[in-house]
Design an enzyme around this catalytic site. Structure first.
Site, mmCIF file in Angstrom:
data_model
loop_
_atom_site.group_PDB
_atom_site.id
_atom_site.type_symbol
_atom_site.label_atom_id
_atom_site.label_comp_id
_atom_site.label_asym_id
_atom_site.label_seq_id
_atom_site.Cartn_x
_atom_site.Cartn_y
_atom_site.Cartn_z
ATOM 1 C CG ASP A 1 18.238 -2.833 23.331
ATOM 2 O OD1 ASP A 1 17.418 -2.036 23.803
ATOM 3 O OD2 ASP A 1 18.118 -4.075 23.429
ATOM 4 C CE1 TYR B 1 17.768 -9.856 25.236
ATOM 5 C CE2 TYR B 1 19.090 -7.988 24.528
ATOM 6 C CZ TYR B 1 17.863 -8.580 24.677
ATOM 7 O OH TYR B 1 16.733 -7.929 24.257
ATOM 8 C CG HIS C 1 13.580 -8.262 29.006
ATOM 9 N ND1 HIS C 1 14.798 -8.874 28.903
ATOM 10 C CD2 HIS C 1 13.179 -8.067 27.731
ATOM 11 C CE1 HIS C 1 15.125 -9.028 27.640
ATOM 12 N NE2 HIS C 1 14.153 -8.555 26.906
ATOM 13 C CB SER D 1 10.636 -4.442 27.339
ATOM 14 O OG SER D 1 10.759 -5.151 26.130
ATOM 15 C CD GLN E 1 13.635 -3.028 23.212
ATOM 16 O OE1 GLN E 1 14.042 -4.183 23.130
ATOM 17 N NE2 GLN E 1 14.439 -2.014 23.585
ATOM 18 C CB THR F 1 21.271 -7.138 15.570
ATOM 19 O OG1 THR F 1 22.626 -7.457 15.874
ATOM 20 C CG2 THR F 1 20.534 -8.423 15.210
ATOM 21 C CB SER G 1 27.198 -10.772 11.850
ATOM 22 O OG SER G 1 26.740 -11.464 10.686
ATOM 23 C CE LYS G 2 26.111 -11.874 5.531
ATOM 24 N NZ LYS G 2 25.803 -12.693 6.701
ATOM 25 N NE ARG H 1 22.036 -8.892 4.993
ATOM 26 C CZ ARG H 1 21.615 -10.134 5.159
ATOM 27 N NH1 ARG H 1 21.491 -10.633 6.382
ATOM 28 N NH2 ARG H 1 21.322 -10.890 4.118
#
Length: 303
Positions: free
Chosen positions: A46, A51, A107, A138, A160, A235, A237-238, A241
């Site tokens: 997504d 972004y 959006h 959204s 959303q 989301t 970055s790990k 997770r």
């Protein structure tokens, strides 16, 4: 893992958990993180025009080696740089390196210029032209959706929205209206009660339920979101997770678990609302003090 795909009113299926690029910025970072998500089993990405990492997402998709049909791609019209919908969708598919997106969203209702019916007619043209398999919205409220459906030839496939227990009571009318009209809800920022608002009423039930399942509180929140029938966009970055979020699909909360989270969420929502009111009062008081001070300085009477 049972994050089952959900059938949309367009006839297509959407994976019920997705990896979002909202907070990733641009550069090599989002390329690596999207690739990591894809490598760990996420098949729903997504992103959005605003972004500013559609290009990076496209690089990751290409480098993954996956076929186009293996990944569900969502992007959004954000009105960036004042561009219109026809121009924006062409730019988005080019940046993503695809010939179409699976889902294209408006959006925010604020972007519906000059009005929602006109904006939605342009979105319908995007679908008719084959640039998006499904179209949606959204951050639309009930009134916004009523206006849209009053003229729509094609219903939005999804809406959303922000969704977590501390805003559930406020957002519930949106969920109910969407369900009554065959519109799937997607939830973003589901983990805010843990990441941004720790120490609130939700801590106790989340910890107790997590202990019962041998899970993390994050997994419990995602299971709650799933139980509300929403597609999750999250989301991290790990890698651990990301894997844990996928494993959350195995958790089936009882009615009692859901009720406990709902009740704590409602209590927290009242506290959050009260803090917002108090903050506005304080800001207003400071502003008034400044105005009175300035008037006294210049000898202006306020009476």
């Amino acid at each position: 893992m049972p994050w089952e795909s959900i059938k949309l009113n367009s006839g297509y299926y959407i994976p019920s958990i997705g990896f979002g690029t909202w907070t990733l910025g641009n550069g090599q970072g989002p390329v690596d993180q999207v690739e990591q998500a894809l490598e760990n089993g996420y098949n729903h990405i997504d992103t959005a025009q605003s972004y500013r990492n559609e290009g990076e997402t496209g690089v990751a998709l290409k480098e993954s080696g996956l076929s186009r049909s293996d990944v569900f791609v969502t992007t959004k019209y954000s009105g960036t740089n004042g561009l219109d919908i026809p121009t924006s969708i062409k730019n988005s598919v080019n940046s993503l390196g695809v010939s179409y997106v699976d889902l294209y969203l408006v959006h925010s209702p604020r972007l519906a210029v000059p009005d929602i019916p006109t904006c939605w007619a342009q979105m319908e043209k995007v679908k008719e032209d084959g640039l998006a398999k499904s179209i949606g919205i959204s951050n639309f409220g009930v009134q916004d959706m009523e206006i849209l459906l009053g003229s729509a030839k094609i219903k939005p496939a999804v809406n959303q929205i922000l969704l977590h227990p501390y805003v559930y009571q406020r957002q519930k009318p949106i969920l109910e209206y969407a369900a009554a009209n065959g519109i799937v809800i997607e939830a973003y920022s589901a983990l805010i009660p843990i990441t941004k608002l720790p120490g609130g009423p939700l801590d106790k039930p989340l910890n107790e339920i997590a202990a019962k399942f041998g899970a993390t509180t994050e997994q419990v929140l995602l299971a709650w979101t799933k139980a509300k029938g929403a597609v999750v966009v999250t989301t991290s970055s790990k890698k651990t997770r990301l894997q844990g979020y996928l494993a959350a699909g195995d958790i089936v909360l009882s009615a009692e678990d859901i009720a406990a989270i709902d009740a704590a969420g409602a209590l927290g929502e009242k506290k959050v609302n009260m803090k917002t009111v108090l903050k506005r009062v304080v800001v207003g008081a400071i502003a008034c003090t400044a105005v009175f001070g300035a008037c006294n300085f210049f000898g202006i009477s306020m009476m």
